[in-house]
Design an enzyme around this catalytic site. Structure first.
Site, mmCIF file in Angstrom:
data_model
loop_
_atom_site.group_PDB
_atom_site.id
_atom_site.type_symbol
_atom_site.label_atom_id
_atom_site.label_comp_id
_atom_site.label_asym_id
_atom_site.label_seq_id
_atom_site.Cartn_x
_atom_site.Cartn_y
_atom_site.Cartn_z
ATOM 1 N N PHE A 224 0.837 -1.198 0.000
ATOM 2 C CA PHE A 224 0.000 0.000 0.000
ATOM 3 C C PHE A 224 0.880 1.260 0.000
ATOM 4 C CE2 PHE A 224 -2.593 -3.530 1.314
ATOM 5 C CZ PHE A 224 -3.809 -3.305 0.679
ATOM 6 N N SER A 225 0.608 2.224 0.858
ATOM 7 C CA SER A 225 1.306 3.510 0.746
ATOM 8 C C SER A 225 2.753 3.482 1.216
ATOM 9 C CB SER A 225 0.543 4.593 1.502
ATOM 10 O OG SER A 225 -0.574 5.015 0.752
ATOM 11 N N ALA A 226 3.230 2.383 1.743
ATOM 12 C CA ALA A 226 4.670 2.254 1.965
ATOM 13 C C ALA A 226 5.412 2.281 0.632
ATOM 14 C CB ALA A 226 4.976 0.971 2.738
#
Length: 362
Positions: A50-52
């Site tokens: 995801f946003s990592a």
């Protein structure tokens, strides 16, 4: 600790890795990669983070800047002329990297099929009006961040961001996965809601965040749910959404931070400047506090870290609970990659692992 988390049901399956002073001292995995079949998590199980993803995509642009292809104070339109429309002519590269571009969400529904077309996404964003004056405020660009940064990478290097990441940032960091590799990935599952939030947020803020998440018209919802996408679907995994679609092992994500911390990916002086806090405060999109360097989060309500990690920690969490983290002063690089999502407020899985990592440093 990871075994306890899996045994207790806090995790379904996960990997965790830690480098200290350039040496891998932890590389653990366990649990189930696919809840439907019971397939176990192995040393090579990769999962969407995801946003990592965002720091990896941002680093592609930072490498282009380091090589003289652009400057951070350049106007975006110098490299992407179509972007100058509708009051965006003064938007800078730094505005994009610090979530100040005023384009936190698309202004119409976007399908996953459209989202697989980077040219279409660039055209869409270039044609939009900003929701605030660029550079004046910040608000998390949950999904648009990737297509904004990715188009700048392509304009400055001539190479699509997915390929640039594979060739220049890390061969084990996959923005886009071939169809025949998808069955081997960890499959995302949804965890049960938590009874209470553990993060340090007052009840009023918690109520506002929950209300925003449930309101289809809110900036929070518009930024995170359009385009809609199950990250188990091939149309999303193959496309490699550059803000949220990175697929990798915990070992590969920790190694990315290891190369930042030891100066082999960017010079250490450059990394210090990249992660220097540029904005902090209430986020127009996420409601609660966020803080950003250039594509990297700094510790805040939305990247809640143990006190020992807050002075120098930098990185980014993901919606699944994933976290990538570096610390130049401690010589630490860490990653946690799970496949069981938890509500962001109250998920202490990564917090506990980071706390244990710092405690082990003595």
């Amino acid at each position: 600790m990871l075994a306890d988390s899996v045994d207790s049901g806090r995790d379904l399956g996960a990997g965790v890795a830690l480098y200290v002073d350039g040496r891998c001292v932890v590389d653990l995995w366990g649990g189930v990669a696919d809840e439907r079949t019971g397939r176990p998590w192995s040393s090579e199980t990769a999962c969407v983070v995801f946003s990592a993803t965002k720091p990896v995509t941002a680093t592609a642009l930072l490498l282009a800047a380091d090589r003289g292809r652009l400057a951070l104070d350049d106007r975006v339109a110098e490299h992407w002329p179509e972007f100058a429309a509708h009051g965006k002519e003064s938007t800078t590269v730094e505005d994009v990297l610090t979530h100040r571009a005023g384009l936190p969400a698309f202004d119409r529904p976007i399908t996953p099929e459209e989202a697989a077309d980077a040219d279409a996404m660039a055209t869409q964003l270039a044609g939009q009006s900003p929701e605030w004056e660029p550079g004046r405020e910040h608000g998390y660009h949950a999904l648009t961040f990737g297509w904004l940064v990715g188009e700048l990478v392509r304009r400055c290097t001539g190479i699509p961001v997915q390929r640039f990441v594979a060739e220049e940032v890390g061969a084990d960091l996959h923005l886009g996965v071939p169809a025949d590799r998808i069955p081997a990935l960890a499959r995302i599952s949804a965890g049960r809601p938590l009874k209470a939030a553990d993060r340090q947020a007052d009840e009023q803020t918690l109520a506002r965040v929950v209300a925003a998440a449930q309101d289809p018209a809110s900036p929070t919802n518009r930024s995170t749910a359009n385009p809609p996408g199950s990250f188990n679907k091939p149309v999303v995994l193959e496309a490699g959404w550059p803000a949220a679609g990175l697929v990798c092992t915990a070992r590969a994500l920790a190694d990315f931070y290891r190369r930042l911390v030891d100066g082999t990916l960017l010079a250490r002086g450059s990394v210090r400047e990249v992660v220097r806090e540029r904005v902090r405060g209430p986020d127009r999109t996420l409601i609660s506090e966020t803080a950003f360097g250039l594509g990297f989060m700094r510790p805040s309500a939305n990247m809640w870290l143990p006190e020992i990690a807050r002075p120098h920690g930098f990185g980014h969490p993901g919606a699944s609970g994933a976290l990538g983290l570096g610390d130049l002063e401690a010589g630490l690089a860490f990653a946690y990659v799970p496949n069981l999502t938890r509500p962001a407020l109250g998920d202490r899985r990564a917090f506990a692992l980071v706390e244990a990592a710092y405690a082990a440093l003595g």
